[in-house]
Enzyme design. Structure first.
Site, short mmCIF file in Angstrom:
data_model
loop_
_atom_site.label_atom_id
_atom_site.label_comp_id
_atom_site.label_asym_id
_atom_site.label_seq_id
_atom_site.Cartn_x
_atom_site.Cartn_y
_atom_site.Cartn_z
N HIS A 89 1.00 -1.20 -0.03
CA HIS A 89 0.03 -0.08 -0.13
C HIS A 89 0.82 1.24 -0.14
CE1 HIS A 89 -3.21 2.80 1.11
NE2 HIS A 89 -4.11 1.99 0.73
N ASP B 5 -7.89 -5.63 0.14
CA ASP B 5 -8.31 -6.34 -1.08
C ASP B 5 -8.04 -7.76 -0.95
OD1 ASP B 5 -7.61 -3.57 -2.84
OD2 ASP B 5 -9.29 -4.41 -2.82
C1 SDX Z 1 -6.31 -0.11 -3.05
O1 SDX Z 1 -4.64 4.50 -1.95
C2 SDX Z 1 -5.36 3.78 -1.39
O2 SDX Z 1 -5.88 4.57 -0.37
C3 SDX Z 1 -6.18 2.43 -2.24
C4 SDX Z 1 -7.01 1.65 -1.35
C5 SDX Z 1 -8.40 2.60 -0.96
O3 SDX Z 1 -9.07 2.10 0.00
O4 SDX Z 1 -8.80 3.55 -1.66
O5 SDX Z 1 -6.43 1.47 -0.12
C6 SDX Z 1 -7.41 0.66 -2.19
O6 SDX Z 1 -6.22 0.28 -4.01
C7 SDX Z 1 -5.61 -1.05 -1.97
C8 SDX Z 1 -4.20 -1.34 -2.98
C9 SDX Z 1 -4.70 -2.59 -3.85
N1 SDX Z 1 -3.47 -2.77 -4.70
C10 SDX Z 1 -3.07 -4.28 -4.74
O7 SDX Z 1 -3.23 -4.92 -3.80
C11 SDX Z 1 -1.91 -4.26 -5.79
C12 SDX Z 1 -0.66 -4.84 -5.45
N2 SDX Z 1 -0.12 -3.75 -4.73
C13 SDX Z 1 0.90 -3.03 -5.59
O8 SDX Z 1 0.60 -2.86 -6.89
C14 SDX Z 1 1.36 -1.66 -4.77
O9 SDX Z 1 1.66 -2.17 -3.45
C15 SDX Z 1 0.54 -0.49 -4.58
C16 SDX Z 1 0.30 0.04 -5.84
C17 SDX Z 1 -0.55 -0.73 -3.84
C18 SDX Z 1 1.46 0.68 -3.71
O10 SDX Z 1 2.55 0.76 -4.91
P1 SDX Z 1 3.47 1.89 -4.37
O11 SDX Z 1 3.25 2.66 -3.03
O12 SDX Z 1 3.81 2.71 -5.55
O13 SDX Z 1 4.61 1.25 -4.06
P2 SDX Z 1 5.98 0.68 -5.09
O14 SDX Z 1 5.04 0.09 -6.19
O15 SDX Z 1 6.83 1.71 -5.20
O16 SDX Z 1 6.44 -0.62 -4.21
C19 SDX Z 1 7.66 -0.58 -3.36
C20 SDX Z 1 8.41 -1.61 -3.53
C21 SDX Z 1 8.81 -1.89 -5.10
O17 SDX Z 1 9.82 -2.83 -4.97
P3 SDX Z 1 11.26 -2.20 -5.27
O18 SDX Z 1 11.09 -1.31 -6.50
O19 SDX Z 1 11.52 -1.16 -3.92
O20 SDX Z 1 12.24 -3.44 -5.33
O21 SDX Z 1 7.45 -2.72 -3.20
C22 SDX Z 1 7.35 -3.64 -4.19
C23 SDX Z 1 7.62 -2.90 -5.76
O22 SDX Z 1 7.89 -3.64 -6.46
N3 SDX Z 1 5.92 -4.12 -4.00
C24 SDX Z 1 5.32 -5.15 -4.51
C25 SDX Z 1 4.11 -5.19 -4.09
N4 SDX Z 1 3.74 -3.87 -3.88
C26 SDX Z 1 4.89 -3.04 -3.72
N5 SDX Z 1 5.88 -6.51 -4.74
C27 SDX Z 1 5.14 -7.71 -4.90
N6 SDX Z 1 3.81 -7.46 -4.55
C28 SDX Z 1 3.38 -6.29 -4.43
N7 SDX Z 1 1.91 -6.38 -3.93
#
Ligand code: SDX
Length: 435
Positions: free
Chosen positions: A312, A370
């Site tokens: 998140h 989720d």
């Molecule tokens: C919702 O914003 C809100 O409030 C949203 C929400 C709401 O109520 O409105 O809470 C609802 O959207 C919840 C989130 C649902 N999405 C997912 O579950 C999809 C999987 N999650 C990721 O796509 C990600 O965690 C995000 C999009 C939710 C957040 O992404 P960020 O903050 O941009 O973080 P990032 O992508 O920069 O990740 C940081 C690191 C990265 O690795 P490095 O580049 O540091 O090596 O963490 C990794 C990412 O690759 N990472 C994951 C991951 N989430 C982040 N790796 C594997 N699996 C994941 N789920």
């Protein structure tokens, strides 16, 4: 807002230093007011994804990502999920205070007497293929509500804004259920005002004209809690879209349609559908024994595979909604005699393994709202393709509350971000023979 503290920005390129006021909120990070930066320096800030940007002042929802805390108008989500129902939560988000008994009765009466949509709305469904994704149908139909109300709406009139809020909260269940019924080839069900908000929705989803639908109170309560958990969440992507659309003066139905479109993405509200697809895939590959292999794929950057339902932008601790969702999931499975549901067992094992793995621990990746919501919705009989529609139904009150706050804010302006331009500098068009 009054500034007691200031920040000074100095430049190495000879630009004179600039001082900015710092504002403190009631809780949460201070903000540096940089509104005069461009006028005073000719420079923009640069913050793609808004990692460090507060786009507005708000009094509605507060999230502490480190503590894993979520407050709706100051009330912890854990207390609202247990002591209130969704309509009380809607009243709270819209008005800032929980309703007393009389206010709750009046609010429920108003909502339940706006649940029907114009009969001609049903024609919109005929235009879609039966296998259209329900989110595509919902975006279209909610946007089309503008066609029925755009001339009866002065967004600067608080009463008009409130009526729009009531209409949207009331009609979303009718439209979501209609999108489902249409996909099933079953007749659309008319709302019943003698049922509670959520029981009415479940009847429109699962009832048929052939027999009386008996809502199961445990399941109704569980779905009502799921709606509470999804009601609002500060300035997330879809809420920011609604605010930006609203800042142009667009009518609230069009703004909410824009929010629904944004929520659809798998990185946002589409994650619950993507999470269940992921769990089903692991199940097909061999279930719990295959979790290690899947986790390795997630950790391999080239795979492009993410652990859906994890991570998140704000929560760097457990999403409080995920815990409540897991409890609700267990309750529903118990009620339905599905306590040995293999997908739930797989999800719990996947969570346990991920949370012991350094990759996730280092990146502070925890289950979000989720992760379990798909399992409980599937157990409630809601098909995977409808999960994000349920999220949109629940989030409508948050979107409209945030939209209303933005419209009522005397400081609000049309949102118009700038850019760092790295494209071609000025050049002349050559005749085609010379290109
Ligand atoms: C919702 O914003 C809100 O409030 C949203 C929400 C709401 O109520 O409105 O809470 C609802 O959207 C919840 C989130 C649902 N999405 C997912 O579950 C999809 C999987 N999650 C990721 O796509 C990600 O965690 C995000 C999009 C939710 C957040 O992404 P960020 O903050 O941009 O973080 P990032 O992508 O920069 O990740 C940081 C690191 C990265 O690795 P490095 O580049 O540091 O090596 O963490 C990794 C990412 O690759 N990472 C994951 C991951 N989430 C982040 N790796 C594997 N699996 C994941 N789920």
């Amino acid at each position: 807002m009054t500034a007691q503290k200031t920040a000074t920005l100095t430049f190495s390129d000879g630009t004179p230093p600039v001082e900015f006021p710092i504002y403190e909120g009631t809780i949460g990070p201070d903000v540096v007011d940089i509104r005069k930066l461009y006028a005073q320096t000719g420079k923009f800030t640069y913050d793609p994804g808004f990692m460090s940007t507060a786009a507005c002042e708000s009094r509605i929802t507060y999230i502490d990502g480190d503590k894993g805390e979520l407050l709706y108008r100051g009330y912890p989500i854990e207390q609202l999920a247990v002591n209130c129902d969704y309509l009380e939560t809607c009243y709270l988000l819209l008005n800032g205070e929980l309703p007393n008994a009389e206010q709750r009765r009046d609010f429920e009466y108003r909502v339940m007497h706006h649940t029907m949509v114009h009969e001609q709305m049903t024609r919109f469904f005929q235009g879609f293929r039966r296998d259209a994704h329900p989110m595509a149908v919902l975006v279209g139909c909610v946007g089309a509500l503008s066609a029925f109300y755009h001339d009866s709406l002065d967004i600067n009139d608080p009463e008009h804004r409130f009526v729009s809020a009531i209409r949207l909260i009331a009609k979303m269940p009718t439209l979501v259920a209609a999108a489902y019924k249409y996909s099933m080839g079953q007749p659309l069900m008319y709302p019943r005002n003698d049922l509670s908000y959520t029981a009415n929705f479940m009847r429109m989803m699962f009832g048929t004209p052939c027999e009386e639908y008996q809502p199961n109170d445990v399941l109704v309560r569980a779905l009502d809690r799921i709606l509470i958990l999804h009601a609002d969440h500060e300035q997330n992507a879809s809420t920011s879209t609604v605010r930006l659309a609203g800042s142009s003066g667009a009518n609230p139905f069009a703004c909410i349609a824009a929010g629904i479109a944004t929520l659809w993405g798998p990185a946002h509200g589409g994650a619950n559908e993507a999470c269940l697809v992921m769990l089903d895939e692991i199940q097909k590959q061999g279930g719990i024994e295959k979790i290690g292999e899947f986790i390795d794929k997630v950790k391999d950057k080239n795979s492009g595979v993410k652990l859906m339902g994890f991570g998140h932008r704000v929560y760097k601790n457990y999403d409080p909604r995920a815990k409540l969702m897991e409890e609700t999931c267990a309750e529903v499975l118990q009620e339905l005699g599905l306590q040995n549901d293999p997908t739930f067992a797989l999800a719990m094992k996947l969570e346990q393994i991920a949370r012991e793995d350094d990759y996730f621990v280092q990146r502070k990746l925890y289950p979000n709202v989720d992760f379990y919501s798909g399992i409980v919705q599937k157990a409630l009989g809601i098909p995977v393709s409808m999960f994000t529609c349920i999220f949109a139904l629940a989030r409508t009150v948050g979107w409209i509350a945030q939209w209303g706050e933005m419209i009522a804010d005397p400081d609000q302006k049309i949102g118009r971000p700038r850019q760092l331009f790295t494209g071609p500098v000025r050049r002349d068009v050559k005749p085609i023979a010379e290109r």
